[in-house]
Structures are given as C-alpha cells and as structure tokens.
Design a protein around this motif. Structure first.
Motif, PDB file in Angstrom:
ATOM      1  N   ILE A   2      -3.291   6.051   4.681  1.00  0.00           N
ATOM      2  CA  ILE A   2      -2.691   5.392   2.824  1.00  0.00           C
ATOM      3  C   ILE A   2      -4.105   5.749   2.545  1.00  0.00           C
ATOM      4  O   ILE A   2      -4.521   6.161   1.333  1.00  0.00           O
ATOM      5  CB  ILE A   2      -2.645   4.752   3.355  1.00  0.00           C
ATOM      6  CG1 ILE A   2      -0.561   4.778   3.791  1.00  0.00           C
ATOM      7  CG2 ILE A   2      -2.255   4.304   2.173  1.00  0.00           C
ATOM      8  CD1 ILE A   2      -0.200   3.598   3.848  1.00  0.00           C
ATOM      9  N   LYS A   3      -5.761   4.830   2.993  1.00  0.00           N
ATOM     10  CA  LYS A   3      -6.954   4.628   2.284  1.00  0.00           C
ATOM     11  C   LYS A   3      -7.546   5.818   2.046  1.00  0.00           C
ATOM     12  O   LYS A   3      -8.233   6.452   0.804  1.00  0.00           O
ATOM     13  CB  LYS A   3      -8.325   3.835   3.173  1.00  0.00           C
ATOM     14  CG  LYS A   3      -9.399   3.424   2.405  1.00  0.00           C
ATOM     15  CD  LYS A   3      -9.776   2.912   3.769  1.00  0.00           C
ATOM     16  CE  LYS A   3      -9.132   0.944   3.982  1.00  0.00           C
ATOM     17  NZ  LYS A   3     -10.274   0.517   4.922  1.00  0.00           N
ATOM     18  N   HIS A  57      -6.413  12.928  -3.929  1.00  0.00           N
ATOM     19  CA  HIS A  57      -5.786  11.471  -4.902  1.00  0.00           C
ATOM     20  C   HIS A  57      -4.891  12.779  -5.847  1.00  0.00           C
ATOM     21  O   HIS A  57      -3.684  12.540  -6.434  1.00  0.00           O
ATOM     22  CB  HIS A  57      -6.448  11.450  -5.830  1.00  0.00           C
ATOM     23  CG  HIS A  57      -7.702  10.508  -5.290  1.00  0.00           C
ATOM     24  ND1 HIS A  57      -7.390   9.318  -4.955  1.00  0.00           N
ATOM     25  CD2 HIS A  57      -8.644  11.288  -4.523  1.00  0.00           C
ATOM     26  CE1 HIS A  57      -8.302   8.592  -4.082  1.00  0.00           C
ATOM     27  NE2 HIS A  57      -9.637   9.217  -4.411  1.00  0.00           N
ATOM     28  N   ARG A 101      -6.439   9.540   1.198  1.00  0.00           N
ATOM     29  CA  ARG A 101      -5.624  10.089   0.672  1.00  0.00           C
ATOM     30  C   ARG A 101      -5.988  11.133  -0.074  1.00  0.00           C
ATOM     31  O   ARG A 101      -7.364  11.129  -0.390  1.00  0.00           O
ATOM     32  CB  ARG A 101      -4.410   9.279   0.566  1.00  0.00           C
ATOM     33  CG  ARG A 101      -4.581   8.002  -0.722  1.00  0.00           C
ATOM     34  CD  ARG A 101      -3.156   8.060  -1.192  1.00  0.00           C
ATOM     35  NE  ARG A 101      -3.428   7.602  -2.442  1.00  0.00           N
ATOM     36  CZ  ARG A 101      -3.943   5.665  -2.353  1.00  0.00           C
ATOM     37  NH1 ARG A 101      -4.122   5.162  -1.003  1.00  0.00           N
ATOM     38  NH2 ARG A 101      -4.329   5.755  -4.011  1.00  0.00           N
ATOM     39  N   GLU A 107       2.787   1.007  -3.466  1.00  0.00           N
ATOM     40  CA  GLU A 107       1.264   2.173  -4.783  1.00  0.00           C
ATOM     41  C   GLU A 107       0.917   3.315  -4.471  1.00  0.00           C
ATOM     42  O   GLU A 107       0.811   3.709  -5.572  1.00  0.00           O
ATOM     43  CB  GLU A 107       0.292   0.957  -3.898  1.00  0.00           C
ATOM     44  CG  GLU A 107      -0.738   1.391  -5.194  1.00  0.00           C
ATOM     45  CD  GLU A 107      -1.332   0.450  -5.226  1.00  0.00           C
ATOM     46  OE1 GLU A 107      -3.022  -0.079  -5.943  1.00  0.00           O
ATOM     47  OE2 GLU A 107      -2.063  -0.264  -3.911  1.00  0.00           O
ATOM     48  N   SER A 108       1.047   3.978  -3.141  1.00  0.00           N
ATOM     49  CA  SER A 108       0.428   5.562  -2.803  1.00  0.00           C
ATOM     50  C   SER A 108       1.723   6.381  -2.937  1.00  0.00           C
ATOM     51  O   SER A 108       1.229   7.645  -2.931  1.00  0.00           O
ATOM     52  CB  SER A 108      -0.069   4.906  -2.068  1.00  0.00           C
ATOM     53  OG  SER A 108       0.105   5.181  -0.678  1.00  0.00           O
ATOM     54  N   ASP A 109       2.846   5.544  -2.995  1.00  0.00           N
ATOM     55  CA  ASP A 109       4.096   6.913  -2.798  1.00  0.00           C
ATOM     56  C   ASP A 109       3.728   6.891  -1.194  1.00  0.00           C
ATOM     57  O   ASP A 109       4.064   8.539  -1.151  1.00  0.00           O
ATOM     58  CB  ASP A 109       3.710   7.818  -3.917  1.00  0.00           C
ATOM     59  CG  ASP A 109       5.615   8.310  -4.244  1.00  0.00           C
ATOM     60  OD1 ASP A 109       5.924   7.469  -3.191  1.00  0.00           O
ATOM     61  OD2 ASP A 109       5.452   9.342  -4.119  1.00  0.00           O
ATOM     62  N   ALA A 110       3.896   7.508  -0.549  1.00  0.00           N
ATOM     63  CA  ALA A 110       2.993   7.133   0.959  1.00  0.00           C
ATOM     64  C   ALA A 110       4.283   7.533   1.011  1.00  0.00           C
ATOM     65  O   ALA A 110       4.956   6.679   1.309  1.00  0.00           O
ATOM     66  CB  ALA A 110       2.043   6.960   1.661  1.00  0.00           C
ATOM     67  N   SER A 155       0.434  -1.339   0.412  1.00  0.00           N
ATOM     68  CA  SER A 155      -0.178  -0.026   0.122  1.00  0.00           C
ATOM     69  C   SER A 155       1.372   1.388   0.006  1.00  0.00           C
ATOM     70  O   SER A 155       0.232   2.380  -1.119  1.00  0.00           O
ATOM     71  CB  SER A 155      -0.708  -0.088   1.531  1.00  0.00           C
ATOM     72  OG  SER A 155      -1.672  -1.155   1.157  1.00  0.00           O
ATOM     73  N   TYR A 173     -14.723   4.060  -1.044  1.00  0.00           N
ATOM     74  CA  TYR A 173     -13.400   3.415   0.162  1.00  0.00           C
ATOM     75  C   TYR A 173     -14.163   1.661   0.630  1.00  0.00           C
ATOM     76  O   TYR A 173     -15.174   1.822   1.339  1.00  0.00           O
ATOM     77  CB  TYR A 173     -13.160   4.259   1.011  1.00  0.00           C
ATOM     78  CG  TYR A 173     -12.678   5.664   0.876  1.00  0.00           C
ATOM     79  CD1 TYR A 173     -11.282   5.963   0.426  1.00  0.00           C
ATOM     80  CD2 TYR A 173     -13.958   6.847   0.646  1.00  0.00           C
ATOM     81  CE1 TYR A 173     -11.099   6.991   0.321  1.00  0.00           C
ATOM     82  CE2 TYR A 173     -13.187   8.166  -0.038  1.00  0.00           C
ATOM     83  CZ  TYR A 173     -12.056   8.009   0.032  1.00  0.00           C
ATOM     84  OH  TYR A 173     -11.662   9.245  -0.127  1.00  0.00           O
ATOM     85  N   GLN A 221       0.697  14.097  -2.297  1.00  0.00           N
ATOM     86  CA  GLN A 221       1.194  12.326  -1.673  1.00  0.00           C
ATOM     87  C   GLN A 221       0.639  12.122  -0.143  1.00  0.00           C
ATOM     88  O   GLN A 221       1.031  13.557   0.592  1.00  0.00           O
ATOM     89  CB  GLN A 221       2.840  13.160  -2.013  1.00  0.00           C
ATOM     90  CG  GLN A 221       3.591  12.172  -1.237  1.00  0.00           C
ATOM     91  CD  GLN A 221       4.991  11.784  -1.539  1.00  0.00           C
ATOM     92  OE1 GLN A 221       5.972  13.175  -1.430  1.00  0.00           O
ATOM     93  NE2 GLN A 221       5.544  10.608  -0.829  1.00  0.00           N
ATOM     94  N   PRO A 222       0.451  11.161  -0.310  1.00  0.00           N
ATOM     95  CA  PRO A 222      -0.024  11.123   1.254  1.00  0.00           C
ATOM     96  C   PRO A 222       1.104  10.879   2.643  1.00  0.00           C
ATOM     97  O   PRO A 222       2.722  10.528   1.798  1.00  0.00           O
ATOM     98  CB  PRO A 222      -0.077   9.265   1.014  1.00  0.00           C
ATOM     99  CG  PRO A 222      -0.142   9.157  -0.139  1.00  0.00           C
ATOM    100  CD  PRO A 222       0.313   9.956  -0.998  1.00  0.00           C
TER     101      PRO A 222
END
Length: 630
Positions: free
Chosen positions: A534-535, A539, A537, A502-505, A499, A588, A542-543
């Motif tokens: 993270i979920k 869009h 966030r 994927e999200s670049d958190a 995760s 979500y 950047q998280p």
C-alpha cells in the motif's frame, strides 16, 4: 636203436596179411576202417590248426596244437598198418608208434598243466553271464567316458601332448573349442604359441623350452588371442614324460579361465575400491572368530591404530593396550558382556596410537553366522571420529557462546524496551506540555522545531521496536501450530483498515490453505508485506494486493503481489538488508527494517524469500509454507 633206423625199410618179415589168411571179408573192413581213420585223423589237425590261426584271442592255443600233433601221428600209425598188410615195414611202424607215444606223453603233460586253468573256464551259461557283465561294464565305461567328456566341456578343460621325437602336437576337441578353431585343424608348435598374447609369448616359449631341457613342469595363467581375435585368459599346465632317461613327450591340460579371471579382477578392483573408501572415510573393518580367538583387520584398521598394514598380529590385546586408561576397563566389560549375550555393541573410546597420536574412535560389532561352522563370529567396523569429536567440541563451545550472546541480546532487548524508550517518552511528553502550556510564547519557528523533535522521537521509537522484533525472532522459540491463512489475512486487514480505506486499496484472496507455522510471526509477515504494497503504490492507479497459494511438491507456494511502483532488478538483494532504503524519508516513511524482518520470518519457517518485480508494474514476494500433516 641205431640198427632200427639203419634197416627201417627192410622187409625181411612176413606181411601182416598172412595173419588174416588173406581173407577178404577180414582185410577189406580193416583196410577201409584204417583208411577212414587215417583221413579223419589228417583232417582234424588241419581244422584245429586253422581254428587256432583264426582265433588270435585264444589264451591256450598250445593245447589245440599238441592235440592236433597227437591225432596226426595216430593217423600215420593207421596208414602204416594198412601198408604192413602187404609190405612188412614193421620198423617204420615201430618208429611211428614211438613218435605217437612221445607226442601223447607231451600232450598229457600239457593237459595236466592246463587242467587247473581249464577248470576256471566257465560253462556256456557262465560265459554268457560273463559276457553280459562285460557288456554292462563296457556300457558303464562308455557312460563314464561321455560324462568325462561332458565334464571337460563344461569346465572348458582340454588336454594336449607334444611328441618330441617327431614334433607332432595333439589337441583334444576342447582345446580347439577354446581357440575357436575347427576340431582336427592341423596345428604346429609354432602356430600354437603364436595364439598367445604378445605380452605372454616369451613366457610360454621359455617354460616350454625349460620343460624340454630340464623337465621342469609349468602351470601358468596366460592371455590368449583366439582365431576369432577374442582375448581370453587360459591356464596352461604341462610336464615332461621320460623313457629310458630321455624326454620323449610333453603332455598337459589347457583350460579356459576367462570368467573366473575376470571375476578375480573385479574382486580385486572391489577390494581396492573398498580399501580406498575405508581410507577416505577413516573406517576400518574387522572379523573376530571368538572361539579360536582369530582376528582379521583391514589395512585401514591397522592405520587407524598407527600401524602399517600387517605390521603386527591382529588381536584383542593389541587393540586394548592402546585404549586410554580411563576407558579401557569399561570397554573391556562392554565387549565381554556383548560376547556373553551374543549381542551387538557400539562403543566410543579414546586411544593413543603407536606413534603417539590421540584419537577418538567408535567401534561397532555385530554377531554373524559362520556358514562353515558353528563358531561365534563377530563382524565390525571401527571409525576414526577425532575430527568430528573436535568439531563437536568446538560446536558445543560455539553453542555455549551463542547462548551467552542470546542472553546478552535478550538483556539488550530488555534495556531497549525499557531504558531506551523511557527517555524518548519523557522528551516527547515535555515537548507536548511545552507546546500546550506556552503556545502563546512560541513563534512558528519554535513550534516547527518542537514538531521535528517529536517526529524524530517517534521514528526512534519505531526503530527500537523493529530492532526488538528482529532480536525476538532470533531468541524467542517458534510456537508451531495449524494456522488458517484466511484468518491471518482477516486480522491483518483489520489492523491496516485505516491505510486500506485511505488509499482505497483492493485486497484480493480466496480460500487460502491451513499451514503449519507461528501464528504471530505469520501475521507480522503478511502485515509488513501488505503495508509495503500500500505504501509503495502508484498515485494514478488504485492499489491492488493479491495473495495466492498454489501446491508446489510437498508445500504451498505463497505469493503476495501488488501493482505498485516496482523495484529495479539490481536492488532485489539490497532490499532485504537491514537499514537499506531505496527512497528518502520525504518520499516514503519507514525504518528500512521491515523486509529484513519478513526474510527472517520466512527463513525461520524453512523456506527462502524471493522477489519478482518490474518497475512501473508491480512486485511479487514469494515463499513456501508447509501444509498441515505433511
């Protein structure tokens, strides 16, 4: 004898000068001697008489007077002897000598009576010693008087008297001082009474009048308003003095008792407060003088046993006879053993009160030292714990019911983890086999239905797992140990690696503390919070998830903050409720249980779980954890 007085001045005798043949060398010395003796005998009585007059303290002045009379008549005798030399007044001489003899006789009689008393009169050295002793005694009396006055001032005690014949009132200096007046200020009966407080003027007036009329003494505590307008308490004592059956004077004492009266009032207030506190707390106190078997019970002690205060004589027998028959013997043995060993005791027992109520009591006694004797003294309290006992019994019943519920919940968890998930696995497996084995026979709609069923089964499985997690939080004991939060976050980041990538958190934390807690629960707590961050966030941003720890008193305050979509303030309580979602599953994914699990984990660590959020800027979840060894 009458003939003597009738011819007293007849001179038909021969002058006495013929006896001397009128020889001048004889007559002149005789006349001079008798003359000087006469003058001396006349002056001596005068000196003695003046001495007696000047010395009013003489106890035996009559002796000096008798001696003066004797010398006076002796002097007259010498004067008559001079006259008889030329004029033969021998009858006058006879009368003079007779008077001198009588006075001499009287003087000697007085001297004989005075002689024993005279022997008691000290010599000059003795008199000096007596004077010294008298001075010493006077000095002691003066010191005693000073001590008396100082004592009267110290205890603020004065005296007064009222002369009923002229209505004159006298006050000692201390009485003036108590009234805050200048000593010697004229004061009448009316003005003296006017200083009393209005509530007590009629009382003092009445007792004074009764003392005058019937002689009844009085002793009263009264309020006084001094000359400087200060209100104080005084004690007024008085009695009547009679003379020949008639009241002539009132006299008495007057004391400032303000301090003792205030202490007495404070003591009464304290006793009243103690009684009220005992009543509220349902605690009675007692004292037991063991050797004399004397008992004192407070009012609440009586009430706990079902009696009115002082309704019965306090005794061990009176309290024992109310104890439940199953408890009485053991209570008596414990008390007797404690007394024999002079040891404290605490006993719990049941009683049936005088009015038939059933109660449970705790009786506690401790030995104490009596300041005034060597007797054995016990002090103690007895507390009515009937309501506590009832609540304790109900609590035990509730705990037993809770244990049954937990066992049932554990049974449910076992069923959910095995019996409920097994059909889901079967359904999923057969659908997958159907999709693989008969793919050429399935059209797009059929394949869509199969995927929908598989996804629903997966959600159902996740829901069952979350419910199992909540049930384990309630039923499984925590394993408290030192937990390094840096290690926890490393594990969580590994679990969420997909995760995060994927999200670049961006996950930010640095040098977090070691705390006391359950490692597995804390891992789940941080994983749920970071997963949600993270979920949910934004869009276009950047998280970023930041975990911080700051010291807050005896704990560390942990904050998990993100820059996500945020939460409206009206939903900050709702998000912790199970199955409550703020977004649809299309937006979500999730079961709506994650934050409820987080809250239970935080509360199981003795903290509260709070949230601070602003829509469009992010959210912070905050809780406290206890440091190691604090």
């Amino acid at each position: 004898m009458l003939e003597l007085f009738r011819h007293v001045f007849d001179s038909n005798f021969m002058p006495h000068g013929h006896c001397y043949f009128w020889e001048k060398e004889i007559l002149i010395p005789i006349v001079i001697g008798d003359g000087l003796t006469f003058i001396s005998y006349m002056l001596i009585p005068v000196v003695l008489w003046r001495y007696v007059k000047a010395r009013n303290d003489l106890k035996f002045s009559f002796v000096f007077k008798a001696f003066a009379a004797f010398i006076f008549f002796c002097g007259i005798g010498h004067l008559v002897d001079i006259v008889n030399i030329w004029e033969p007044y021998y009858r006058v001489s006879a009368i003079t000598k007779m008077c001198t003899g009588l006075v001499s006789l009287g003087t000697i009689v007085l001297l004989f009576k005075f002689f024993p008393k005279a022997l008691k009169i000290g010599l000059p050295g003795q008199v000096e010693q007596i004077n010294k002793e008298l001075k010493r005694q006077n000095h002691e009396l003066e010191e005693l008087n000073d001590f008396y006055n100082d004592t009267m001032k110290t205890v603020r005690l004065g005296y007064w008297h009222l002369d009923l014949r002229n209505n004159e009132l006298f006050w000692s200096p201390v009485v003036y001082e108590i009234h805050e007046m200048e000593p010697g200020t004229p004061v009448s009966v009316e003005s003296a009474i006017s200083y009393y407080h209005p509530d007590h003027i009629h009382l003092i007036t009445g007792v004074v009048q009764e003392a005058i009329e019937s002689g009844k003494p009085f002793d009263l505590d009264l309020k006084l308003i001094t000359a400087k307008k200060n209100v104080i308490w005084v004690r007024a004592i008085g009695k009547t003095v009679y003379e020949k059956g008639k009241a002539i004077r009132l006299k008495g004492l007057f004391q400032d008792i303000n301090e003792s009266k205030l202490r007495e009032q404070r003591l009464l207030e304290s006793e009243s407060a103690l009684n009220e506190a005992e009543t509220i707390a349902k605690v009675g106190s007692w004292r037991w003088y063991v050797d004399k078997d004397e008992h004192y019970w407070s009012d609440e002690r009586f009430r706990i046993l079902g009696y009115h205060p002082n309704e019965i004589e306090p005794s061990l027998k009176a309290s024992f006879q109310l104890i439940h028959s199953d408890d009485r013997e053991s209570v008596q043995q414990m008390v007797e053993q404690a007394i024999a060993e002079r040891a404290p005791y605490e006993i719990r027992y049941r009683i049936k009160t005088k009015d038939g109520q059933h109660k449970v009591l705790i009786d506690k006694g401790v030995p104490s030292e009596d300041k005034y004797s060597d007797e054995t003294l016990y002090l103690g309290v007895v507390r009515d714990i009937t309501e506590e006992h009832t609540r304790e019994r109900e609590l035990q019943e509730s705990l037993q019911a809770l244990e049954r519920s937990n066992r049932e919940l554990q049974d449910f968890a076992y069923v959910a983890s095995h019996d409920l998930q097994e059909p889901l696995r079967v359904i999923t497996s057969y659908l997958q086999l159907l999709e693989i084995g008969h793919a050429e026979k399935l059209d797009d709609e059929a394949r869509h239905f199969i995927q929908s069923i598989i996804k629903a089964s997966a959600r159902m499985k996740n829901l069952i797992n979350d419910l199992l997690t909540i049930s384990k939080l309630d039923t499984s004991p925590k394993e408290i140990e030192p937990v390094d939060l840096n290690e926890v976050l490393k594990i969580v980041c590994d679990n969420l690696e997909f995760s995060i990538n994927e999200s670049d958190a961006q996950i930010v934390y640095d040098n977090l503390p070691t705390v006391e807690g359950d490692r597995s629960r804390l891992e789940q707590l941080f994983q749920n919070l970071m997963s949600n961050a993270i979920k949910f966030r934004r869009h276009d941003v950047q998280p970023r998830v930041e975990i911080t720890a700051t010291e807050k008193g005896q704990k560390f305050r942990i904050a998990v903050s993100d820059n996500g979509i945020g939460i409206e303030s009206k939903y900050t309580e709702r998000i912790f409720t199970i199955f409550q979602r703020l977004h649809s599953r299309d937006e979500y994914d999730g079961t709506g249980i994650g934050l409820a699990i987080c809250k239970k984990i935080v509360e199981s660590h003795g903290s509260t779980f709070t949230v601070e959020s602003e829509v469009g800027k992010g959210t912070s979840f905050i809780f406290d954890l206890k440091p190691v060894n604090k």
